[in-house]
Design a protein around this motif. Structure first.
Motif, PDB file in Angstrom:
ATOM      1  N   GLN A   1       0.874  -1.210  -0.062  1.00  0.00           N
ATOM      2  CA  GLN A   1      -0.066   0.030   0.144  1.00  0.00           C
ATOM      3  C   GLN A   1       0.745   1.216   0.153  1.00  0.00           C
ATOM      4  O   GLN A   1       2.145   1.090   0.138  1.00  0.00           O
ATOM      5  N   PRO A   2       0.155   2.143   0.001  1.00  0.00           N
ATOM      6  CA  PRO A   2       1.095   3.632  -0.056  1.00  0.00           C
ATOM      7  C   PRO A   2       1.923   3.617   1.142  1.00  0.00           C
ATOM      8  O   PRO A   2       1.382   3.338   2.408  1.00  0.00           O
ATOM      9  N   ASN A   3       3.159   4.091   1.102  1.00  0.00           N
ATOM     10  CA  ASN A   3       4.186   4.419   2.041  1.00  0.00           C
ATOM     11  C   ASN A   3       4.881   3.165   2.792  1.00  0.00           C
ATOM     12  O   ASN A   3       5.094   2.935   3.736  1.00  0.00           O
ATOM     13  N   GLU A   4       4.607   2.115   2.011  1.00  0.00           N
ATOM     14  CA  GLU A   4       5.167   0.676   2.349  1.00  0.00           C
ATOM     15  C   GLU A   4       6.069   0.205   1.057  1.00  0.00           C
ATOM     16  O   GLU A   4       6.095   0.768   0.063  1.00  0.00           O
ATOM     17  N   PHE A   5       7.291  -0.417   1.600  1.00  0.00           N
ATOM     18  CA  PHE A   5       8.171  -0.751   0.652  1.00  0.00           C
ATOM     19  C   PHE A   5       8.658  -1.970   1.002  1.00  0.00           C
ATOM     20  O   PHE A   5       8.223  -2.619   2.014  1.00  0.00           O
ATOM     21  N   MET A   6       9.263  -2.682  -0.080  1.00  0.00           N
ATOM     22  CA  MET A   6       9.736  -4.257   0.075  1.00  0.00           C
ATOM     23  C   MET A   6      10.932  -4.453  -0.780  1.00  0.00           C
ATOM     24  O   MET A   6      11.030  -3.638  -1.817  1.00  0.00           O
ATOM     25  N   ILE A   7      11.810  -5.219  -0.263  1.00  0.00           N
ATOM     26  CA  ILE A   7      13.137  -5.252  -0.950  1.00  0.00           C
ATOM     27  C   ILE A   7      12.907  -6.739  -1.618  1.00  0.00           C
ATOM     28  O   ILE A   7      12.914  -7.826  -0.821  1.00  0.00           O
ATOM     29  N   VAL A   8      13.294  -6.876  -2.811  1.00  0.00           N
ATOM     30  CA  VAL A   8      13.144  -8.065  -3.589  1.00  0.00           C
ATOM     31  C   VAL A   8      14.788  -8.680  -3.300  1.00  0.00           C
ATOM     32  O   VAL A   8      15.449  -7.993  -4.220  1.00  0.00           O
TER      33      VAL A   8
END
Length: 119
Positions: free
Chosen positions: A70-77
């Protein structure tokens, strides 16, 4: 040194899956991109990839699960992990990647972007 306002930059382009360079630091590129529909399954053998959602909802499919951002979330792949970004509606994303990272990783095709525009 200049500040960057994403709400001013995103209206400057309309193409999907075509990252735009907005900054550089320590061999990394900061990119803005608009996503819509499905991308291709791919992986990056040598680079990690960070997806930070600014607007909209982004699904990142993996072979064993799907993670929704969602907005303001991040993920490192992590490097070497096969993934497929999916955006049911338009999503604004900020990416942090090595300058050597090809957007489609090991899957070269019509969505591959080798020469990125700068905003």
């Amino acid at each position: 040194m200049e500040k960057v306002n994403f709400e001013e930059k995103f209206p400057l382009f309309n193409d999907y899956w075509s990252p735009k360079i907005v900054g550089e630091l320590n061999g990394q590129l900061v990119k803005f991109a608009k996503f819509k529909d499905e991308f291709v399954w791919h992986k990056h053998d040598e680079e990690d990839e960070l997806f930070f959602v600014l607007k909209g909802t982004l699904d990142i499919a993996f072979r064993d699960k799907t993670v929704t951002l969602q907005p303001n979330e991040f993920m490192i792949v992590p490097k070497g992990v096969e993934h497929k970004p999916i955006a049911k509606e338009e999503v604004w994303v900020m990416l942090f990647e090595s300058a050597s990272t090809l957007n489609t990783g090991n899957t070269v095709g019509e969505l591959t972007k080798r020469d990125l525009d700068r905003l």
